[in-house]
Write a protein that holds these residues in place. Sequence first.
Motif, PDB file in Angstrom:
ATOM      1  N   GLY A 118       0.889  -1.141  -0.058  1.00  0.00           N
ATOM      2  CA  GLY A 118       0.089   0.002  -0.019  1.00  0.00           C
ATOM      3  C   GLY A 118       0.788   1.300   0.141  1.00  0.00           C
ATOM      4  O   GLY A 118       1.688   1.475   0.740  1.00  0.00           O
TER       5      GLY A 118
ATOM      6  N   SER B 172      -5.109   4.252  -0.150  1.00  0.00           N
ATOM      7  CA  SER B 172      -5.081   3.193  -1.203  1.00  0.00           C
ATOM      8  C   SER B 172      -5.610   1.814  -0.509  1.00  0.00           C
ATOM      9  O   SER B 172      -6.197   1.049  -0.965  1.00  0.00           O
ATOM     10  CB  SER B 172      -3.744   3.336  -1.804  1.00  0.00           C
ATOM     11  N   THR B 173      -5.298   1.806   0.774  1.00  0.00           N
ATOM     12  CA  THR B 173      -5.478   0.512   1.624  1.00  0.00           C
ATOM     13  C   THR B 173      -6.833  -0.110   1.154  1.00  0.00           C
ATOM     14  O   THR B 173      -6.931  -1.212   0.862  1.00  0.00           O
ATOM     15  CB  THR B 173      -5.186   0.668   2.969  1.00  0.00           C
TER      16      THR B 173
ATOM     17  N   VAL C 278      -2.392  -6.168   3.559  1.00  0.00           N
ATOM     18  CA  VAL C 278      -1.884  -4.858   3.126  1.00  0.00           C
ATOM     19  C   VAL C 278      -0.694  -4.295   3.768  1.00  0.00           C
ATOM     20  O   VAL C 278      -0.859  -3.970   4.966  1.00  0.00           O
ATOM     21  CB  VAL C 278      -2.914  -3.941   2.443  1.00  0.00           C
TER      22      VAL C 278
ATOM     23  N   GLU D 268       1.140  -1.596   4.785  1.00  0.00           N
ATOM     24  CA  GLU D 268       1.329   0.287   4.716  1.00  0.00           C
ATOM     25  C   GLU D 268       2.859   0.512   4.948  1.00  0.00           C
ATOM     26  O   GLU D 268       3.160   0.962   5.926  1.00  0.00           O
ATOM     27  CB  GLU D 268       0.150   0.553   5.715  1.00  0.00           C
TER      28      GLU D 268
END
Length: 404
Positions: free
Chosen positions: A158, A163-164, A177, A179
């Motif tokens: 991510g 966006s996650t 995801v 980050e």
Amino acid sequence: MSIKNILVKVLKKGYRYFSKKPRIKNLVVFESFHGKRYSDNPRAIYEYMKENCPEFDLIWSVDKGSIPMFKEMNVPYMKRFSLQWLRTFPRAQYWVNNVRLAKWMKKPKGTTYLQTWHGTPLKRLGTDIEEVHMPGTVTTKYRKNIISESKNWSYLVGPNAYSTEILSRAFHFKGPVIESGYPRNDVLHEPSDVQIKKIRESLNISPDKKVVLYAPTWRDDQFFEKGKYRFEFQFDINRLKEQYGDDFVLLARMHYLVSESFDFSPYKDFILDVSDYYDIADLYLISDLLITDYSSVFFDYATLNRPIIFYMYDLEDYRDRLRGFYIDIEADAPGKIVKTEDDLFAEIGRALEEGHYDEQRYEKFRDRFCEWEDGRSSERVVKRVFYKETQNAIAVETTEQNNA
């Protein structure tokens, strides 16, 4: 049955066979844009691991047309779909990629697949696209293929908090995801003047010329046939040259899906075709101004705090029919949106002289979308994927030994 079809059938059968063989421990296979580039997040992760992770074996999967570049750069590679590839790729312990793989290239059991993707989403993607306009597919088939592919992913990178949720939903990805920010942007955190000079010299750009980077995206419904898209310039290159030919060099970075459609040789003293240049990050570093439309490049470029112009001549059609956006681009764009050639040329001159169109809005954009870009994204990804996975494997092995 044609020879080509027979070879494809043999390739798929061989892939299934080698997929069942044991994993090659600590082998990492990298691929970027279907093996055509040495670039993007896979490149950044590879270079970090090459420098810091000697216990891993690293190799690239490369399209035959890109082999000369990998040879020149002394990057270890194997030809995509070759016998070496067939015996190696499905047996690797790790895959690192930034686009979707072919449907038949299923992730074997025991392989960790790190999907980095290749941009912060502005335009809708994956299953969020309401109606697909691409050749050779329909909406239901396209969504089905997206979901089938994402089931193979072990991790997804991510670029920012924004966006996650979008990436997870659009790809129907249920896994973790990471980050971390985008590894590819580490190089933009503290750009080196020496490095910038070296890149400019490699492209034979005069020291007295500024550099404008033009990097538009493709249009889903503008194509010749499946897999072959077209793109037409919406401004007069000769007029731009007459007005600014003495002031700057224009770098034309066309999307990889349309990059083979252009011949810039008549403008070689003004336009440099850098569509095949291996990594756009270098082009960011040497440019004074970015012109784009709906490409995600502007999210990365904002890290450099340099001016951006949005040439959105078909804004209403692209937004309302073709793709749709996740953000209100007219309110949030970190630069001026122009729709006509006259406005574009005028804004180019203003931006090169005065900088940002709206500094306050630009800074607000950077705070939201570049929050994790601190030069350590590659490190965070590698530690999460490769070392955590190794520790988990050791723990499982130890447990099995104790229970034996």
